[in-house]
Design an enzyme around this catalytic site. Structure first.
Site, PDB file in Angstrom:
ATOM      1  N   ASP A 154      28.814  43.299  30.213  1.00  0.00           N
ATOM      2  CA  ASP A 154      29.845  43.013  31.202  1.00  0.00           C
ATOM      3  C   ASP A 154      29.973  41.505  31.267  1.00  0.00           C
ATOM      4  OD1 ASP A 154      31.407  42.518  33.391  1.00  0.00           O
ATOM      5  OD2 ASP A 154      30.387  43.913  34.729  1.00  0.00           O
ATOM      6  N   ASN A 177      37.150  37.061  24.181  1.00  0.00           N
ATOM      7  CA  ASN A 177      38.519  37.567  24.246  1.00  0.00           C
ATOM      8  C   ASN A 177      38.850  38.374  25.487  1.00  0.00           C
ATOM      9  OD1 ASN A 177      36.805  39.720  23.029  1.00  0.00           O
ATOM     10  ND2 ASN A 177      38.706  40.849  23.228  1.00  0.00           N
ATOM     11  N   TYR A 234      47.215  34.003  35.739  1.00  0.00           N
ATOM     12  CA  TYR A 234      46.935  34.034  34.302  1.00  0.00           C
ATOM     13  C   TYR A 234      47.158  32.661  33.679  1.00  0.00           C
ATOM     14  CZ  TYR A 234      47.158  35.581  29.407  1.00  0.00           C
ATOM     15  OH  TYR A 234      46.945  35.738  28.049  1.00  0.00           O
ATOM     16  N   LYS A 287      44.224  30.330  31.913  1.00  0.00           N
ATOM     17  CA  LYS A 287      44.254  29.954  30.502  1.00  0.00           C
ATOM     18  C   LYS A 287      44.261  28.434  30.341  1.00  0.00           C
ATOM     19  CE  LYS A 287      44.017  34.000  28.645  1.00  0.00           C
ATOM     20  NZ  LYS A 287      42.794  34.392  27.882  1.00  0.00           N
ATOM     21  N   THR A 316      51.476  45.305  22.741  1.00  0.00           N
ATOM     22  CA  THR A 316      50.308  46.091  23.137  1.00  0.00           C
ATOM     23  C   THR A 316      50.527  46.549  24.569  1.00  0.00           C
ATOM     24  OG1 THR A 316      49.191  44.128  23.969  1.00  0.00           O
ATOM     25  CG2 THR A 316      48.796  44.703  21.661  1.00  0.00           C
TER      26      THR A 316
END
Length: 304
Positions: free
Chosen positions: A115, A144, A226, A230, A261
């Site tokens: 984890d 990733n 997000y 990043k 995806t």
């Protein structure tokens, strides 16, 4: 001798989308019989991108996670889930079944729990991998795991920011620190000059959405938490590159493209295969000049 990975996951609109990442260690053999190993850290689920990237691994130890215990793995062959119409728990169960089926037919595949948001789990996984690799060290660590929540400045909450940062920034930091002794061992045992993935490297899967200079051109999708995470991951990569260069460890961030995806959705412009083929060509060509930089799936340097 391509070494790489990335993955996609699924979460409902209220919780946001997840790019869960696989955890794993893959030992590969080149045509010159030079042993190499690669570790992939992840948080939740499995995805088609990772499976196809990892289809090139000839020897593998998988460090991963599933459901809330976070179990995932490396795929030596690329079966495709497609856009399964499962809820999250059903899809995770199906992925687990595929992993266990692969492990039963591939003696080189070992599954290990990890984890990426739990320090005890990370430490335990690193110890297991160290025991498995023995004196060879670890050549490549690819972080990733990722979460994407579609929040704007008006709708993003404190919880959203903390959750996304814990997976997208703190996770890669802790995983890198835990596996650092193995990376150092690989670098010290290598006769190669300069930096490279075949010697020792940390590869952080990032995004051009974290590029501050490019925000005006990409802001049609705000995804505030997000983007900020990043940008922070890019900063982490730069700091790692300056700190670990003296150990002979390459540190680079990679933008895999906007891929079709579960996380990228069908609005994306690239197929999984296009992204995978690109990354597989980029990683073996990363050298000193790429240390502390962000490159895309074509190897093009992107601005911070």
């Amino acid at each position: 001798m391509p070494l790489c990975k990335r993955t996609e996951g699924e979460q409902d609109q209220l919780r946001g989308r997840r790019d869960p990442g696989l955890g794993g260690v893959s030992m590969m053999e080149s045509s010159q019989s030079e042993a190499c190993s690669a570790a992939f850290s992840g948080r939740r689920g499995t995805g088609s991108t990772s499976r196809r990237l990892l289809a090139h691994c000839s020897k593998a130890v998988t460090v991963g996670s599933l459901e809330e215990k976070i179990e995932a793995g490396i795929f030596p062959t690329p079966p495709s889930l497609g856009r399964c119409k499962f809820d999250r728990r059903e899809k995770i169960t199906f992925c687990s079944w595929e992993l266990r089926k692969l492990a039963s037919s591939h003696p080189n595949l070992v599954m290990v729990k990890l984890d990426a948001t739990n320090l005890a789990s990370i430490t335990e996984a690193a110890a297991f991998v160290g025991d498995h690799l023995k004196d060879t060290g670890l050549n490549v660590l690819i972080n990733n795991a990722g979460i994407l929540k579609g929040m704007t400045l008006d709708t993003v909450s404190e919880e959203d920011m903390e959750d996304v940062y814990k997976t997208n920034v703190t996770g890669p930091l802790l995983v890198s620190k835990a596996f650092l002794p193995l990376l150092r061992k690989a670098a010290q045992g290598s006769s190669q000059k300069g930096l490279s993935c075949s010697k020792a490297a940390i590869v952080n899967i990032s995004s051009l959405l974290g590029c501050i200079e490019l925000v005006p051109a990409t802001y049609s999708k705000p995804v505030i938490a997000y983007r900020c995470s990043k940008a922070a991951l890019n900063m982490l990569t730069k700091c790692q590159s300056l700190t670990y260069k003296e150990d002979g460890i390459l540190c680079t961030a990679v933008h895999p493209g906007w891929v079709k995806t579960d996380m990228g959705t069908q609005e994306a412009v690239m197929t999984v295969d296009e992204s995978v083929r690109g990354i597989l060509q980029v990683l073996p060509n990363l050298v000193d000049e790429h240390n502390g930089t962000l490159v895309d799936w074509k190897g093009k340097k992107l601005p911070w």
